[in-house]
Motif scaffolding. Sequence first.
Motif, PDB file in Angstrom:
ATOM      1  N   LEU A  44      50.843  -4.596  41.641  1.00 32.51           N
ATOM      2  CA  LEU A  44      51.672  -5.398  41.985  1.00 32.51           C
ATOM      3  C   LEU A  44      51.179  -6.727  42.191  1.00 32.51           C
ATOM      4  O   LEU A  44      51.812  -7.743  42.069  1.00 32.51           O
ATOM      5  CB  LEU A  44      52.418  -4.596  43.406  1.00 32.51           C
ATOM      6  N   THR A  45      49.909  -6.625  42.775  1.00 31.56           N
ATOM      7  CA  THR A  45      49.379  -7.943  43.274  1.00 31.56           C
ATOM      8  C   THR A  45      49.269  -8.919  41.889  1.00 31.56           C
ATOM      9  O   THR A  45      49.531 -10.040  41.775  1.00 31.56           O
ATOM     10  CB  THR A  45      47.854  -7.811  43.719  1.00 31.56           C
ATOM     11  N   GLU A  47      51.001  -8.362  39.030  1.00 32.99           N
ATOM     12  CA  GLU A  47      52.375  -8.782  38.755  1.00 32.99           C
ATOM     13  C   GLU A  47      53.184  -9.955  39.563  1.00 32.99           C
ATOM     14  O   GLU A  47      53.736 -10.735  38.800  1.00 32.99           O
ATOM     15  CB  GLU A  47      53.447  -7.499  38.694  1.00 32.99           C
ATOM     16  N   LEU A  48      53.103  -9.973  40.741  1.00 36.82           N
ATOM     17  CA  LEU A  48      53.391 -11.108  41.668  1.00 36.82           C
ATOM     18  C   LEU A  48      52.742 -12.284  41.361  1.00 36.82           C
ATOM     19  O   LEU A  48      53.246 -13.465  41.358  1.00 36.82           O
ATOM     20  CB  LEU A  48      53.340 -10.626  43.103  1.00 36.82           C
ATOM     21  N   TYR A  53      53.082 -15.565  42.957  1.00 41.13           N
ATOM     22  CA  TYR A  53      52.836 -15.396  44.318  1.00 41.13           C
ATOM     23  C   TYR A  53      51.465 -14.737  44.571  1.00 41.13           C
ATOM     24  O   TYR A  53      51.021 -14.119  43.841  1.00 41.13           O
ATOM     25  CB  TYR A  53      54.237 -14.108  44.737  1.00 41.13           C
ATOM     26  N   GLN A  55      48.882 -13.244  47.946  1.00 40.78           N
ATOM     27  CA  GLN A  55      48.924 -12.598  49.078  1.00 40.78           C
ATOM     28  C   GLN A  55      48.511 -13.344  50.185  1.00 40.78           C
ATOM     29  O   GLN A  55      47.734 -14.136  50.224  1.00 40.78           O
ATOM     30  CB  GLN A  55      47.850 -11.344  49.056  1.00 40.78           C
ATOM     31  N   PHE A  79      53.470 -11.312  50.691  1.00 43.09           N
ATOM     32  CA  PHE A  79      53.304 -12.384  49.641  1.00 43.09           C
ATOM     33  C   PHE A  79      54.035 -13.600  49.833  1.00 43.09           C
ATOM     34  O   PHE A  79      55.231 -13.717  50.095  1.00 43.09           O
ATOM     35  CB  PHE A  79      53.422 -11.747  48.296  1.00 43.09           C
ATOM     36  N   TYR A  81      55.366 -17.646  48.057  1.00 45.74           N
ATOM     37  CA  TYR A  81      55.000 -18.340  46.675  1.00 45.74           C
ATOM     38  C   TYR A  81      54.091 -19.436  46.567  1.00 45.74           C
ATOM     39  O   TYR A  81      53.914 -20.330  47.805  1.00 45.74           O
ATOM     40  CB  TYR A  81      56.409 -18.868  46.360  1.00 45.74           C
ATOM     41  N   TYR A  92      61.913 -16.630  48.246  1.00 49.12           N
ATOM     42  CA  TYR A  92      61.778 -15.138  48.311  1.00 49.12           C
ATOM     43  C   TYR A  92      60.531 -14.857  49.097  1.00 49.12           C
ATOM     44  O   TYR A  92      59.574 -15.417  48.888  1.00 49.12           O
ATOM     45  CB  TYR A  92      61.761 -14.564  46.692  1.00 49.12           C
ATOM     46  N   ILE A  94      58.147 -11.379  49.918  1.00 51.02           N
ATOM     47  CA  ILE A  94      57.727 -10.358  49.630  1.00 51.02           C
ATOM     48  C   ILE A  94      56.944  -9.618  50.417  1.00 51.02           C
ATOM     49  O   ILE A  94      55.817 -10.066  50.646  1.00 51.02           O
ATOM     50  CB  ILE A  94      57.309 -10.248  48.147  1.00 51.02           C
ATOM     51  N   VAL A 117      62.319  -7.030  48.948  1.00 50.66           N
ATOM     52  CA  VAL A 117      62.474  -8.381  48.791  1.00 50.66           C
ATOM     53  C   VAL A 117      63.473  -9.038  49.545  1.00 50.66           C
ATOM     54  O   VAL A 117      64.577  -8.390  49.384  1.00 50.66           O
ATOM     55  CB  VAL A 117      62.773  -8.504  47.222  1.00 50.66           C
ATOM     56  N   LEU A 136      61.678  -7.995  38.379  1.00 56.24           N
ATOM     57  CA  LEU A 136      60.703  -7.192  38.825  1.00 56.24           C
ATOM     58  C   LEU A 136      60.643  -5.765  38.682  1.00 56.24           C
ATOM     59  O   LEU A 136      59.551  -5.065  38.506  1.00 56.24           O
ATOM     60  CB  LEU A 136      60.629  -7.656  40.222  1.00 56.24           C
TER      61      LEU A 136
END
Length: 284
Positions: A44-45, A47-48, A53, A55, A79, A81, A92, A94, A117, A136
């Motif tokens: 996830l980290t 992909e974001l 994005y 953390q 997370f 942007y 957004y 997240i 989200v 996502l």
Amino acid sequence: MRSFLIILMTTLLSGCVIGYSSPQASFDIEVETSEATELTFEFLTEELGRLGYVQDRTWEEAEPPLGPMPQWFLLRKHFYYAGETTSNRDNYSISVELPGDQDFKSFAICCTVNVRVSESRPGGFSPAGHSFYANLINSIEGAGYRIVKQDEPPPTDNAEYWRVNSMIAGTISFWWLVAWSVFMLLFGELGLFIGRRKFKTLKGHRFGVWLAGVLLATPMPLPSMFMVFPIPNAIGFPFLFAPEMWGHFAWLMVPSFVASTLLSWVYAIFRVRTVKLRGKQSIA
């Protein structure tokens, strides 16, 4: 005086109730072991990160007065942007919630990684928000992960979006005008005093008032934990050179300077109508 207080309190209360809850969508990713949880979070980290994005580690590194944050609080990772472009900045939010160690001790196969989200707008998710959420989900399922529970994002409600934003814009405009009026009464007189010292013409006196209004009295946003307060540019002048301020509050700062430029000149015209020149009085 009593009528003024009633109007002021009514306005304050109306400003307090103009708010909204950011629409949210969430889903759970099934995991079986603590190792799988770590791999899922790493995926996830990554992909974001591909979407721009990163953390937010503010709470992990902070040391509150009562000591470090409890482990259960730190299980939710946030997370924000941080991409090179600003088209989606702050749109957004997240967060990813990881199961605690006690969950794995109690159950053999039980746990999920929860992903939420939210979009910072009234009136449900925007079309871009729906597209972001769908991409996502497709990326996660395309990587072989199984989603066991899903709360779809709320549909787009343009009527609610414009209703809430119109009320917010009206409230911001009202309090901006109140702040500007107070600041102008203070710094406008200072500009008039300097103008009378430096210039001997009516236009010169007005220019001093106008310049003080633009450079000193223009309201600037001062962010705090719960809300944004207006302060005069005489105090907030250093913020003009902070890129972070322009990145987050350009939508407030630019209109503020434009409006102050126009209103300060109107105020200067009405405030300075006569000036003495060589013992005679010149009238505008």
